[in-house]
Design an enzyme around this catalytic site. Structure first.
Site, short mmCIF file in Angstrom:
data_model
loop_
_atom_site.label_atom_id
_atom_site.label_comp_id
_atom_site.label_asym_id
_atom_site.label_seq_id
_atom_site.Cartn_x
_atom_site.Cartn_y
_atom_site.Cartn_z
N ASP A 170 0.84 -1.20 0.00
CA ASP A 170 0.00 0.00 0.00
C ASP A 170 0.87 1.24 0.00
O ASP A 170 2.03 1.19 -0.43
CB ASP A 170 -0.96 -0.04 1.19
CG ASP A 170 -2.34 0.51 0.85
OD1 ASP A 170 -2.43 1.73 0.65
OD2 ASP A 170 -3.31 -0.27 0.80
N HIS A 236 -4.50 5.64 3.24
CA HIS A 236 -4.90 4.36 2.66
C HIS A 236 -4.26 3.15 3.33
O HIS A 236 -4.96 2.21 3.75
CB HIS A 236 -4.56 4.38 1.17
CG HIS A 236 -5.35 3.47 0.32
ND1 HIS A 236 -4.99 2.17 0.08
CD2 HIS A 236 -6.48 3.67 -0.38
CE1 HIS A 236 -5.87 1.61 -0.74
NE2 HIS A 236 -6.79 2.49 -1.04
N SER A 561 -10.80 -1.12 -2.21
CA SER A 561 -9.62 -1.14 -1.35
C SER A 561 -9.97 -1.52 0.08
O SER A 561 -9.15 -2.09 0.79
CB SER A 561 -8.96 0.25 -1.33
OG SER A 561 -8.22 0.48 -2.49
#
Length: 793
Positions: A170, A236, A561
């Protein structure tokens, strides 16, 4: 210093020099050299160079593959001298030397050097760098992980994933987040050989690995330095990591909503983090490959990749496909996000059958806020922007007279929106920025109307002023009310977190099939929670706080995601309960037990209220409680995919590129497997030739009760005729494998007019129901590789 030498490869061609290089070159596909500065000339580019297979290097001359790759780069370093002398890059231009994911290396080269390389017998191709994008509390209870034996809590059966290592690729991780607290965690298993680049006070038994990969990406971004640690202020990576395996954190919430104890799907699993993406810059292919290369040797059990490429070529060009196959060879399941460009058809990414491709669905949690109109009508939306005291008085209600999207501050000021509630259509800048503009204009509140394509689904965000987000159709009712009266008014009533809403619904953004690269394989495989997911973040973006307020450490995000790490965590639980199961068996367990009805026992719907197609939800919504004990699985080894690739029409070179470092094969000398006959948990039949009938083969492995009988049940529309032979599977032992054939044909004997959906179930008493979706396609997608979306060249 004489800068004229900076552009030249000074890597030696002799064995002595190659041995010296090993001192600086890690044997774990880490950067081959450090590159200082940014290439302003544009003369060099990053290339992934694929080497012919089999092609053995001289082990007497080169001690390992890295030194051999270095010599190959050095072999062309004297080419294009004028271009090289203008290049300010440093001495070595070998970026990565790969061992597992591809037979080749990444290097910084000029087009002339690539042309010179192409003359060598070891050279297959050189692909320019590509950039990939990230596909961006309550869910453990929703998925049946919690609870005692009576309730079938999966955490009891799987010990919360203890001892399993989940590798996350990520954009960075906030290591000090409470979700990564290692208190009470056991040390990682002895097989773990990775490293953590944070100091010892940050690394612990939860976050056991953390590394950055930037050797390829850094050449693109002027002035951007190598990250010292795999950390950034992005959201994220922290969010996905804590979703998959975050520790328990009491009192988690966002702006007072979704209050509770947060925890990942596998709260006792270990996290190994690999930073391959950078905020607003994406994820470079060569860095992704290097991270997967290392992760497999580090000892991960599951890989979670919330990234992908909407324009990916065939399986031999895509790092998720390449890394996913290498992972399968190592017994590692890859959970990959299916993409966020739905609901259009053929938008799904990461379609290789050896990975599990994850779409997104809603949960049963809503953050309800009501807009009360002056007419007495109350309409529900959602909000994460509840003020401490909004008041009960009705306020003037207006609609932006500019572009309707509240993007022009001068228009808002001219309207004199002070003290009013304003309606803003979706579009223009993101809603959090829009809210700041509206607040500066003096408005008391804002109603944001979602795009029509989102249907009933709302993705709320915290805003700097009281805001209610409304579905498109409800928004039209508010607009109609404004037009009906000269003095429209409204007020907000904030109702907080509400559960038991209809769910799941297929997320509007979740990418859809059919599978462009292999239409005979249904994608996505499954959907998981991916809408309004609460998980850890370094801070909430764009949140305004008072001087004494503490920045929350949790936020709500939506995307495939967010769905992919849910599946990664569930896979870790299954791996703990069944440590010998293959990646395909774990994947099968989740797919054949997935829910295809919602919590109202109706078919899962799309955002428009119609039944969701298999192209939207695959096998259905993950049910962890059932997946831990599926009864039967459809097993595959990594070798089983080779005849499938040959059946797609891939040439030997591409097949061998995918299956590296396995032995090279020749498709002409081995049997080919049609896509329909790959032992997959879903069934796709293409009826494009007379007599519009096809037979499909499957093999079921018994992992439930040793002595058990399964009877087949088929549910298809009357336009189809489906026969299963045999109609019963009688097992006498665990791990016994029995075969069956499914014959599918149209009842009319004519080509189907459109895609047809049905299902096949193997039922054993009241305990086991093993379900496979049946998808029947018409027209394109027949026998040839080209028509199936393959690229066999």
């Amino acid at each position: 210093m004489d800068n004229r030498n900076h552009g030249r490869c000074s890597l030696p061609r002799l064995a002595v020099g190659a041995a010296v290089l090993l001192f600086a070159v890690s044997l774990a596909a880490t950067p081959a050299a450090s590159h200082a500065g940014h290439d302003d000339t544009g003369l060099h580019s990053n290339y992934l160079v694929i080497v012919r297979k089999p092609y053995a290097y001289d082990t007497n001359l080169y001690k390992n593959v890295s030194s051999w790759h270095a010599s190959l780069v050095a072999s062309v370093c004297d080419m294009a001298k004028e271009a090289l002398e203008k290049d300010p890059s440093s001495v070595s231009r070998l970026i990565y030397s790969y061992r597992n994911v591809v037979n080749g290396f990444a290097a910084r080269l000029t087009p002339e050097e690539v042309q010179e390389m192409s003359k060598n017998d070891w050279f297959i191709r050189a692909d320019p760098e590509k950039t990939y994008q990230l596909q961006t509390t309550h869910t453990p209870q929703l998925l049946g992980l919690m609870g005692g034996a009576r309730r079938g809590g999966v955490w009891n059966t799987s010990n919360m994933g203890e001892g399993i290592i989940i590798g996350i690729l990520d954009d960075g991780i906030y290591a000090g987040h409470p979700s990564f607290d290692g208190e009470g965690m056991k040390p990682p298993p002895a097989k773990w050989s990775g490293r953590c680049d944070f100091n010892k006070t940050v690394c612990n038994n939860k976050l056991i690995g953390a590394r950055s990969y930037f050797e390829s990406a850094k050449w693109k971004w002027k002035g951007l330095r190598d990250p010292v640690l795999p950390i950034n202020e992005g959201q994220h990576g922290t969010h996905t990591s804590s979703t998959a395996a975050g520790s328990f954190v009491p009192g988690a919430n966002v702006s007072g909503y979704a209050v509770g104890t947060a925890g990942g799907m596998a709260p006792r699993a270990h996290i190994a983090f690999y930073q391959v993406c950078y905020v607003e810059k994406g994820c470079d292919r060569d860095d992704i490959l290097a991270a997967v290369d290392d992760a497999l040797e580090d000892g991960v059990d599951i890989l979670s990749l919330s990234l992908g490429d909407e324009q990916a070529g065939d399986f031999s060009d895509d790092p998720v496909s390449l890394g996913g196959y290498s992972a399968a060879m190592h017994g590692v399941l890859v959970s990959a996000a299916g993409g966020n460009t739905g609901p259009g058809p053929s938008t799904v990414v990461n379609e290789a059958p050896w990975v599990i491709t994850v779409g997104a669905g809603t949960t049963d949690r809503r953050f309800v806020a009501t807009v009360k109109l002056g007419s007495g009508v109350s309409l529900d939306g959602e909000s994460l922007s509840e003020p401490k005291d909004f008041g009960a008085e009705m306020r003037p209600l207006v609609h932006d007279v500019g572009d309707g999207m509240c993007t022009t501050e001068s228009v808002l000021r001219a309207m004199n929106v002070t003290g009013k509630i304003i309606i803003c259509d979706a579009g223009g800048d993101v809603s959090v920025a829009k809210a700041k503009l509206v607040l500066r204009s003096g408005a008391a509140g804002m109603i944001v109307i979602a795009p029509q394509v989102y249907g009933s689904v709302i993705v709320p965000r915290p805003h700097v002023l009281p805001t209610v987000q409304m579905p498109f159709m409800i928004g039209q009712k508010i607009k109609a009310y404004i037009r009906s009266t000269p003095s429209p008014t409204a007020n907000f009533i904030f109702k907080g977190t509400v559960f038991k809403a209809k769910s799941p619904v297929a997320a509007p953004f979740s990418s859809r099939g059919p599978n462009r690269r292999s239409r005979g394989i249904l994608k996505p495989d499954i959907i998981g929670p991916g809408v309004n997911i609460l998980a850890g973040v370094p801070k909430i973006e764009d949140l305004a706080l008072g001087a004494e307020e503490v920045m929350p450490k949790f936020d709500i995000k939506s995307g495939t995601s967010m769905a992919a790490p849910h599946i990664s965590g569930v896979a870790a639980l299954i791996k703990n309960a069944h440590p010998t199961w293959s990646p395909a068996a774990i994947k099968s367990a989740m797919m054949t037990t997935a829910d295809y009805t919602d919590n109202l026992r109706k078919p899962i719907t799309d955002v428009d209220g119609t039944p969701a197609t298999y192209y939207a939800i695959g096998a259905g919504y993950v049910n962890a409680r059932k997946a831990i004990d599926p009864g039967l699985v459809y097993n595959l080894s990594s070798l089983d995919y080779i005849p499938y690739l040959c059946g797609l029409g891939y040439k030997d070179q591409k097949v061998n590129s995918i299956i590296h470092p396995g032995p090279a094969v020749e498709c002409a000398k081995m049997p080919k497997v049609d896509q329909k006959d790959l032992n997959y948990p879903s069934i796709t039949a293409v009826l494009d030739m007379e007599p519009y009938e096809v037979s499909i083969n499957r093999s079921a492995t018994n992992v439930g009760t040793a002595t058990s009988t399964y009877a087949v049940e088929v549910d298809v529309p009357a336009t189809l005729a489906v026969e299963v032979n045999p109609a019963k599977l009688e097992f006498r032992a665990l791990n016994e494998v029995l075969n069956y054939t499914v014959t599918v044909k149209t009842a009319s004997g004519k080509a189907p007019a459109s895609t047809i959906e049905g299902q096949l179930k193997w039922v054993s008493g009241k305990k086991y129901v093993v379900r496979s979706p049946i998808l029947v396609c018409a027209g394109t997608g027949g026998k040839s590789a080209a028509s199936m979306g393959a690229a066999p060249a």
